[in-house]
Design an enzyme around this catalytic site. Structure first.
Site, mmCIF file in Angstrom:
data_model
loop_
_atom_site.group_PDB
_atom_site.id
_atom_site.type_symbol
_atom_site.label_atom_id
_atom_site.label_comp_id
_atom_site.label_asym_id
_atom_site.label_seq_id
_atom_site.Cartn_x
_atom_site.Cartn_y
_atom_site.Cartn_z
ATOM 1 N N GLN A 39 2.500 -6.092 -2.912
ATOM 2 C CA GLN A 39 2.805 -6.104 -1.466
ATOM 3 C C GLN A 39 4.116 -5.351 -1.211
ATOM 4 O O GLN A 39 4.408 -4.421 -1.950
ATOM 5 C CB GLN A 39 2.853 -7.550 -0.919
ATOM 6 C CG GLN A 39 1.508 -8.262 -0.934
ATOM 7 C CD GLN A 39 1.207 -8.958 -2.241
ATOM 8 O OE1 GLN A 39 2.049 -9.631 -2.789
ATOM 9 N NE2 GLN A 39 -0.018 -8.827 -2.725
ATOM 10 N N GLY B 248 -3.645 -4.412 -4.213
ATOM 11 C CA GLY B 248 -4.646 -3.377 -4.451
ATOM 12 C C GLY B 248 -3.933 -2.157 -5.006
ATOM 13 O O GLY B 248 -3.265 -1.451 -4.267
ATOM 14 N N HIS B 249 -4.017 -1.954 -6.311
ATOM 15 C CA HIS B 249 -3.310 -0.837 -6.928
ATOM 16 C C HIS B 249 -4.326 0.176 -7.450
ATOM 17 O O HIS B 249 -5.173 -0.158 -8.262
ATOM 18 C CB HIS B 249 -2.407 -1.346 -8.061
ATOM 19 C CG HIS B 249 -1.278 -2.202 -7.562
ATOM 20 N ND1 HIS B 249 -0.459 -2.938 -8.370
ATOM 21 C CD2 HIS B 249 -0.832 -2.423 -6.308
ATOM 22 C CE1 HIS B 249 0.442 -3.566 -7.636
ATOM 23 N NE2 HIS B 249 0.234 -3.280 -6.375
ATOM 24 N N ASP C 184 0.813 -1.232 0.000
ATOM 25 C CA ASP C 184 0.000 0.000 0.000
ATOM 26 C C ASP C 184 0.838 1.270 0.000
ATOM 27 O O ASP C 184 0.401 2.311 0.496
ATOM 28 C CB ASP C 184 -0.956 0.040 1.214
ATOM 29 C CG ASP C 184 -1.731 -1.236 1.360
ATOM 30 O OD1 ASP C 184 -2.243 -1.726 0.345
ATOM 31 O OD2 ASP C 184 -1.816 -1.754 2.493
ATOM 32 N N LYS D 174 -9.435 -0.914 7.729
ATOM 33 C CA LYS D 174 -8.713 0.276 8.165
ATOM 34 C C LYS D 174 -7.236 -0.086 8.327
ATOM 35 O O LYS D 174 -6.922 -1.125 8.913
ATOM 36 C CB LYS D 174 -9.297 0.688 9.525
ATOM 37 C CG LYS D 174 -9.014 2.087 9.918
ATOM 38 C CD LYS D 174 -9.838 2.426 11.157
ATOM 39 C CE LYS D 174 -9.373 3.761 11.714
ATOM 40 N NZ LYS D 174 -10.083 4.141 12.911
ATOM 41 N N LYS E 22 2.303 2.098 -5.047
ATOM 42 C CA LYS E 22 2.998 1.563 -6.235
ATOM 43 C C LYS E 22 2.214 1.808 -7.514
ATOM 44 O O LYS E 22 2.783 2.061 -8.561
ATOM 45 C CB LYS E 22 3.233 0.053 -6.081
ATOM 46 C CG LYS E 22 4.260 -0.294 -5.029
ATOM 47 C CD LYS E 22 4.509 -1.787 -4.964
ATOM 48 C CE LYS E 22 3.373 -2.576 -4.383
ATOM 49 N NZ LYS E 22 3.060 -2.320 -2.995
HETATM 50 P P1 IMP Z 1 -2.386 -12.859 1.815
HETATM 51 O O1 IMP Z 1 -1.415 -12.290 0.837
HETATM 52 O O2 IMP Z 1 -3.823 -12.675 1.398
HETATM 53 O O3 IMP Z 1 -2.076 -14.275 2.187
HETATM 54 O O4 IMP Z 1 -2.263 -12.016 3.183
HETATM 55 C C1 IMP Z 1 -1.078 -12.086 3.986
HETATM 56 C C2 IMP Z 1 -0.730 -10.729 4.558
HETATM 57 O O5 IMP Z 1 -0.351 -9.857 3.499
HETATM 58 C C3 IMP Z 1 -1.890 -10.005 5.270
HETATM 59 O O6 IMP Z 1 -1.345 -9.238 6.334
HETATM 60 C C4 IMP Z 1 -2.446 -9.068 4.207
HETATM 61 O O7 IMP Z 1 -3.093 -7.955 4.766
HETATM 62 C C5 IMP Z 1 -1.149 -8.677 3.522
HETATM 63 N N1 IMP Z 1 -1.328 -8.241 2.144
HETATM 64 C C6 IMP Z 1 -1.525 -9.012 1.047
HETATM 65 N N2 IMP Z 1 -1.605 -8.264 -0.059
HETATM 66 C C7 IMP Z 1 -1.449 -6.984 0.324
HETATM 67 C C8 IMP Z 1 -1.394 -5.729 -0.385
HETATM 68 O O8 IMP Z 1 -1.489 -5.639 -1.607
HETATM 69 N N3 IMP Z 1 -1.215 -4.625 0.383
HETATM 70 C C9 IMP Z 1 -1.042 -4.693 1.731
HETATM 71 N N4 IMP Z 1 -1.069 -5.821 2.417
HETATM 72 C C10 IMP Z 1 -1.263 -6.973 1.733
#
Ligand code: IMP
Length: 429
Positions: free
Chosen positions: A223, A40-41, A13, A303, A16
């Site tokens: 991520q 989430g872009h 977040d 949040k 990017k």
């Molecule tokens: P997963 O990738 O759904 O398995 O989630 C694992 C961890 O990565 C959790 O803490 C999610 O909130 C975090 N996470 C996964 N994708 C994103 C992203 O695009 N932005 C921020 N956090 C992410």
């Protein structure tokens, strides 16, 4: 000519999407190389806001885009996202989108398992996006995955389905869930196969040919380094390597293709989901950062937790992520603070540390050491050159560079693409 890899230097977040969009205009191809539709872009183009989870950000402006083999792909989420963007006027065709035919698929029972585990974990939950990302990567590494290329051979899936169902039915039984309905699964795959296959090919060939022709490749990470499965806050991480090294393996190019690594970091820190966060502010200041920064997750709407900039973490990300230069985003969120704090080190049981320890209990226990700087009251929102920035904001940026031992290449001052200060052009390196 340099290629550029964009990776998050914090917990995702970092903004990017905007930076990739900014760079995509000058790239010949944009490649996603890890993660899935957990990303989430957000891209703001004029009046329009585009929210992407799986598709490379280049797609919005028509830059050819590739989903590389390192991504885990949910075929139904792919179709839904393409339909959503098409409705917003974005043209997506096999000429603009290519999908690696060796991508592992996310299947409906992966999503179920992700949620079943999270629900059963109580306070120990990871806080995943519940999109089946982890279970799909587990099957890939466990050599049970169904891949994109299998969609062209659905009548020959028996041996794979045996392995897959033997594994998952045992897990499902443990959760009191019925076994996988194999026939229904194959029917579902039959229903989506042709749609996915129109985009599928051995993309490593195209990418290597583009590279040989001197084309500019932009690698789009998802991520952030602190969510990397090896280098992040394990086990509160995602299931892939988010560092720049993955850009090569996750796309089918060698490491020398990666070039300039642009690490994206906010001027403060946020995190969604559980896990350690040394500089987290559970007070009015944290609320204020969240309000000013609109800190709600793009994918899940959760949040985000907020805190001061942690120079120890970003310095570590820059080192393990191979970051050449930083893009500093959301500096305008800090406008109006009398004082701004930066974490410059930690103490752990009375000892001073200049790095983030590996053990989860230690990560949860470190106490930040802060340096306090004077803030600024002028607005930095929309600044497009150093001259538009107040002196104190420049001092803050310079101090960050010093502490993280990495230069700032870009400063982003609003979600608008043009509100960007270019210090060093990553493509020119
Ligand atoms: P997963 O990738 O759904 O398995 O989630 C694992 C961890 O990565 C959790 O803490 C999610 O909130 C975090 N996470 C996964 N994708 C994103 C992203 O695009 N932005 C921020 N956090 C992410």
């Amino acid at each position: 000519m340099a290629n550029v890899a964009v990776i998050g230097a914090q917990w995702g977040d970092e903004g990017k999407g905007k930076i990739v969009d900014w760079l995509a205009e000058r790239a010949d191809v944009v490649v996603r190389f890890q993660g899935g539709h957990n990303a989430g872009h957000t891209l703001v183009v004029g009046e329009k806001v585009y929210k992407l989870s799986l598709l490379p950000s280049g797609i919005v402006r028509g830059t050819p885009s590739v989903i590389g083999n390192g991504v885990v792909l949910d075929p139904w989420a792919l179709k839904a996202e393409i339909e959503k963007l098409t409705a917003q006027g974005v043209a997506i065709t096999p000429d603009t989108l290519m999908i690696a035919d060796n991508c592992a698929l996310i299947l409906p029972f992966h999503r179920d398992l992700d949620s079943l585990r999270e629900d059963a974990s109580g306070a120990g939950k990871i806080g995943t996006t519940r999109r089946g990302i982890g279970p799909a990567y587990e099957d890939k590494v466990g050599r049970r995955a169904i891949r994109v290329c299998d969609l062209a051979h659905l009548d020959a899936l028996d041996a794979q389905l045996d392995r897959l169902t033997a594994h998952h039915d045992a897990l499902r039984a443990g959760f009191g869930e019925p076994p996988i309905d194999r026939e229904a699964l194959v029917e579902e795959l039959r229903g989506i196969a042709a749609y996915v296959l129109q985009f599928a090919k051995p993309v490593w060939r195209d990418l290597n040919a583009l590279r040989a022709a001197g084309k500019r490749i932009l690698f789009e990470g998802a991520q952030g380094v602190l969510l990397d499965v090896d280098h992040g806050t394990y086990p509160f991480v995602t299931s892939s390597n988010t560092i720049s090294g993955t850009a090569a393996g996750g796309s089918g190019l060698g490491p020398s293709a990666v070039g300039f690594v642009l690490g994206i970091t906010k001027a403060y820190t946020t995190r969604v989901g559980s896990g350690p966060f040394p500089t987290e502010l559970e007070d009015e200041t944290g609320e204020r950062l969240g309000q000013r920064g609109h800190e709600f997750g793009t994918v899940t709407g959760r949040k985000r937790r907020c805190g001061w900039f942690d120079a120890v973490l970003v310095r570590q990300s820059a080192a393990v992520g191979g970051i050449t230069g930083i893009a500093l985003t959301k500096i305008d969120v800090l406008d109006g603070f009398d004082e701004i704090r930066i974490c410059t080190g930690y103490t752990l049981d009375g000892e001073t540390l200049d790095y983030f320890p590996s053990h989860a209990a230690d990560q949860a226990k470190v106490v930040p050491v802060y340096e306090t700087m004077k803030g600024w009251h002028e607005s930095t929102a929309g600044a497009r050159s150093w001259a538009d920035l107040p002196g104190q904001a420049i001092k803050y940026i310079r101090r960050i560079e010093e502490l993280i031992r990495c230069p700032v290449a870009l400063v982003s001052t609003s979600p608008e693409r043009e509100d960007t200060i270019l210090v060093r052009d990553p493509f020119a390196d």
